[in-house]
Enzyme design. Sequence first.
Site, PDB file in Angstrom:
ATOM      1  N   ASP A  14       0.927  -1.254  -0.248  1.00  0.00           N
ATOM      2  CA  ASP A  14      -0.099  -0.202   0.033  1.00  0.00           C
ATOM      3  C   ASP A  14       0.707   1.392   0.279  1.00  0.00           C
ATOM      4  O   ASP A  14       1.719   1.670   0.465  1.00  0.00           O
ATOM      5  CB  ASP A  14      -0.972   0.418   1.271  1.00  0.00           C
ATOM      6  CG  ASP A  14      -1.765  -1.357   1.213  1.00  0.00           C
ATOM      7  OD1 ASP A  14      -1.822  -1.647   0.426  1.00  0.00           O
ATOM      8  OD2 ASP A  14      -2.039  -1.389   2.318  1.00  0.00           O
ATOM      9  N   GLN A 170     -13.799  -8.038   1.307  1.00  0.00           N
ATOM     10  CA  GLN A 170     -14.377  -6.668   0.063  1.00  0.00           C
ATOM     11  C   GLN A 170     -14.573  -7.864  -1.564  1.00  0.00           C
ATOM     12  O   GLN A 170     -15.375  -6.891  -2.278  1.00  0.00           O
ATOM     13  CB  GLN A 170     -13.561  -5.902  -0.112  1.00  0.00           C
ATOM     14  CG  GLN A 170     -11.511  -6.087  -0.656  1.00  0.00           C
ATOM     15  CD  GLN A 170     -10.814  -6.663   0.818  1.00  0.00           C
ATOM     16  OE1 GLN A 170     -11.663  -6.716   1.554  1.00  0.00           O
ATOM     17  NE2 GLN A 170      -9.248  -6.248   0.634  1.00  0.00           N
ATOM     18  N   ASN A 193     -18.606  -8.158   8.522  1.00  0.00           N
ATOM     19  CA  ASN A 193     -18.435  -7.733   9.502  1.00  0.00           C
ATOM     20  C   ASN A 193     -19.895  -7.367   9.642  1.00  0.00           C
ATOM     21  O   ASN A 193     -20.551  -8.191   8.344  1.00  0.00           O
ATOM     22  CB  ASN A 193     -17.709  -6.231  10.009  1.00  0.00           C
ATOM     23  CG  ASN A 193     -17.710  -6.081   7.273  1.00  0.00           C
ATOM     24  OD1 ASN A 193     -18.782  -5.412   7.196  1.00  0.00           O
ATOM     25  ND2 ASN A 193     -17.234  -4.909   7.309  1.00  0.00           N
ATOM     26  N   THR A 221     -18.802  -8.579  13.385  1.00  0.00           N
ATOM     27  CA  THR A 221     -18.238  -7.371  13.870  1.00  0.00           C
ATOM     28  C   THR A 221     -19.075  -6.853  13.928  1.00  0.00           C
ATOM     29  O   THR A 221     -18.840  -6.295  12.933  1.00  0.00           O
ATOM     30  CB  THR A 221     -16.365  -7.771  13.587  1.00  0.00           C
ATOM     31  OG1 THR A 221     -16.945  -7.265  11.884  1.00  0.00           O
ATOM     32  CG2 THR A 221     -15.832  -9.224  13.754  1.00  0.00           C
ATOM     33  N   GLY A 223     -17.730  -3.273  15.091  1.00  0.00           N
ATOM     34  CA  GLY A 223     -16.911  -2.358  15.186  1.00  0.00           C
ATOM     35  C   GLY A 223     -16.513  -2.343  16.391  1.00  0.00           C
ATOM     36  O   GLY A 223     -16.837  -2.743  17.565  1.00  0.00           O
ATOM     37  N   GLY A 253      -9.278  -5.727  11.031  1.00  0.00           N
ATOM     38  CA  GLY A 253     -10.322  -7.366  10.685  1.00  0.00           C
ATOM     39  C   GLY A 253      -9.156  -8.446  10.909  1.00  0.00           C
ATOM     40  O   GLY A 253      -9.847  -9.342  11.511  1.00  0.00           O
ATOM     41  N   ASP A 254      -8.139  -8.155   9.934  1.00  0.00           N
ATOM     42  CA  ASP A 254      -7.386  -9.313   9.456  1.00  0.00           C
ATOM     43  C   ASP A 254      -6.953  -9.367  11.936  1.00  0.00           C
ATOM     44  O   ASP A 254      -6.780 -10.865  11.571  1.00  0.00           O
ATOM     45  CB  ASP A 254      -6.394  -8.825   8.741  1.00  0.00           C
ATOM     46  CG  ASP A 254      -6.822  -8.690   7.564  1.00  0.00           C
ATOM     47  OD1 ASP A 254      -7.591  -9.325   6.842  1.00  0.00           O
ATOM     48  OD2 ASP A 254      -6.414  -7.385   7.104  1.00  0.00           O
TER      49      ASP A 254
END
Length: 312
Positions: A14, A170, A193, A221, A223, A253-254
């Site tokens: 990234d 995603q 999520n 999940t 948040g 999340g990972d």
Amino acid sequence: MNQTTLICGSLAIDTIMQFGGRFGDTLLADQLHKVNVSFLVPTMRTEFGGCSGNIAYTLKMLGGDPRIVGVMGQDSGPYLERLRQFGIATDNILIKPDAYTAQCFVTADADNNQINAFHPGAMSFAHENPVAKAGPARVAIISPDGHEGMLKHAADLAELGIPFMFDPGQQLPMFSGEQLIEFIDKATYVSCNDYEIELLMDRTGLTLPDMASRLEALIVTRGDKGSEIYTKGQRIEIPAVQAEAVLDPTGCGDAYRAGLLFGITRDWSWETTGRLASLLGAIKIARKGAQNHLMTAAEIADRFEAAFGYRY
């Protein structure tokens, strides 16, 4: 007992850039059909990422035994060296010399709006990397990766009899309702999520109880509202852990899923497994980047005891 965890998923780099102004001051609403703009980005940083790399990083930090099944390109050298420095096996990472490692280019403005460009690169060849070559394992996870690769890895894991967690992330919109039902029926666990579970129910036509009845555990999940684990007709509420700071949600999340996998390989209760996962998400969010939350296993155990009043 074999505690190896196979981690099927993306490996990515990234590049994150910060624009000091606001996109809205440069982009004209009535001229979006012919955009030709350039943003000055005085700050830039590069982070190692991708779901499999992020999960493996946190799982290794806990004392787990992650084995990545992923694909990288001709620019893989620095990332591979980093993984080896952390003691993470790289034997089952396929290198495609004619491709680049998957990369995401992120430009954020002063209001935290983002313009992203994602190049899948070598990730698109995930289906060429067979899971069987990675050897036996206690559990596996299929996290976001190349479309064909995710389908093939699910079929291969089912054939090998290795229980796995399906974490569509995603990539969920890339699959049809029938394909998603096939994933669920092959999987032992599903983790999503709150947005993804709604989309998963919409695509498959399955209700949450329907889905949970086909699995050993369904994890959702939510948040800062914590998470829920549905297993054997029960709904277990997992509290959120207060983070020291909220700096960057990327990779939370990972980190959470690494906690789930660690608990599964130790045959822990879902209450303890979920709480460890929740703690790891809070630890990660207090650091920028998906792989910069460095702690020892003993320090994590101390944090767990402080948060929940008992030691795992």
